[in-house]
Design a protein around this motif. Structure first.
Motif, short mmCIF file in Angstrom:
data_model
loop_
_atom_site.label_atom_id
_atom_site.label_comp_id
_atom_site.label_asym_id
_atom_site.label_seq_id
_atom_site.Cartn_x
_atom_site.Cartn_y
_atom_site.Cartn_z
N VAL A 1 7.60 -5.64 9.66
CA VAL A 1 7.91 -6.25 8.38
C VAL A 1 7.06 -5.59 7.29
O VAL A 1 5.85 -5.53 7.42
N THR A 2 7.68 -5.12 6.26
CA THR A 2 6.97 -4.55 5.12
C THR A 2 6.42 -5.68 4.27
O THR A 2 7.11 -6.65 3.99
N GLU A 3 5.15 -5.54 3.86
CA GLU A 3 4.50 -6.55 3.03
C GLU A 3 4.06 -5.88 1.73
O GLU A 3 3.39 -4.85 1.75
N ILE A 4 4.44 -6.50 0.60
CA ILE A 4 4.05 -5.98 -0.71
C ILE A 4 3.32 -7.09 -1.45
O ILE A 4 3.84 -8.19 -1.62
N GLY A 5 2.08 -6.78 -1.89
CA GLY A 5 1.23 -7.75 -2.56
C GLY A 5 1.68 -8.06 -3.98
O GLY A 5 2.80 -7.74 -4.39
N ASP A 6 0.78 -8.63 -4.76
CA ASP A 6 1.08 -9.10 -6.11
C ASP A 6 0.75 -8.04 -7.16
O ASP A 6 -0.15 -7.22 -6.98
N GLN A 7 1.46 -8.13 -8.27
CA GLN A 7 1.22 -7.32 -9.47
C GLN A 7 1.23 -5.82 -9.21
O GLN A 7 0.41 -5.07 -9.74
N ASN A 8 2.17 -5.37 -8.39
CA ASN A 8 2.35 -3.94 -8.15
C ASN A 8 3.40 -3.39 -9.10
O ASN A 8 4.33 -4.10 -9.48
N LEU A 9 3.26 -2.12 -9.49
CA LEU A 9 4.27 -1.43 -10.27
C LEU A 9 4.83 -0.33 -9.39
O LEU A 9 4.13 0.64 -9.07
N ILE A 10 6.07 -0.51 -8.96
CA ILE A 10 6.75 0.48 -8.13
C ILE A 10 7.88 1.06 -8.98
O ILE A 10 8.87 0.38 -9.27
N MET A 11 7.69 2.30 -9.41
CA MET A 11 8.61 2.92 -10.37
C MET A 11 9.87 3.43 -9.69
O MET A 11 9.98 3.45 -8.47
N GLY A 12 10.80 3.89 -10.52
CA GLY A 12 12.11 4.34 -10.06
C GLY A 12 12.04 5.43 -9.01
O GLY A 12 11.19 6.30 -9.05
N THR A 13 12.95 5.37 -8.09
CA THR A 13 13.14 6.29 -6.97
C THR A 13 11.94 6.38 -6.03
O THR A 13 11.89 7.26 -5.17
N ALA A 14 10.97 5.49 -6.16
CA ALA A 14 9.88 5.43 -5.18
C ALA A 14 10.42 4.75 -3.92
O ALA A 14 11.31 3.91 -3.99
N HIS A 15 9.88 5.12 -2.80
CA HIS A 15 10.32 4.57 -1.52
C HIS A 15 9.12 4.05 -0.73
O HIS A 15 8.12 4.77 -0.57
#
Length: 149
Positions: A1-15
């Motif tokens: 399971v992928t876990e992503i924390g708080d207040q992240n900026l994931i820009m376009g076309t990022a994987h």
């Protein structure tokens, strides 16, 4: 399971690959690729078009220069750059942004020099051995951020 924390900026076309763990307040720029099982600490900046290989760990407050190919773990608080990214120095910009005290900055700078720049004579030792030796000396006991290494 992928876990992503708080207040992240994931820009376009990022994987972000499968089973990865992303901490808090990170920036992952355009075109960056994180393979599966990557662990990103907190307040990490991943420059544009970076690629991070499977099962790599990137420590908190690190900065990965644009276009870097990261195929091994990245310690906290450092800047890395290049194809087969190498440590280029401390991420002092993040120290300012994170409002580190002058004492913290100084302690991290001294610790960085001891771990990565020391040229003591004798057999080549691993960074882990050097870190254990430095931490046993308790020189950095008062520095909260030095304890994270």
């Amino acid at each position: 399971v992928t876990e992503i924390g708080d207040q992240n900026l994931i820009m376009g076309t990022a994987h972000v690959g499968h089973d990865s763990k992303i901490g808090d307040q990170n920036v992952i720029a355009n075109g960056s690729l994180l393979a599966g099982h990557v662990v990103l600490g907190n307040r990490v900046v991943v420059g544009g078009a970076c690629a991070i290989a499977q099962r790599c760990w990137v420590g908190s407050y690190a900065m990965l220069g644009g276009g870097s190919m990261v195929e091994r773990d990245v310690p906290p608080y450092v800047r890395v750059q290049g194809d087969r990214a190498k440590i280029r120095g401390l991420n002092v910009v993040q120290f300012v942004r994170s409002d580190f005290s002058d004492e913290e900055k100084s302690a991290l700078s001294r610790l960085y020099k001891e771990l990565w720049l020391s040229r003591r004579s004798g057999p080549v030792r691993s960074v882990r051995e050097k870190a254990e030796e430095v931490m046993e000396g308790n020189k950095y006991a008062d520095s909260e951020h030095c304890q994270h290494l």
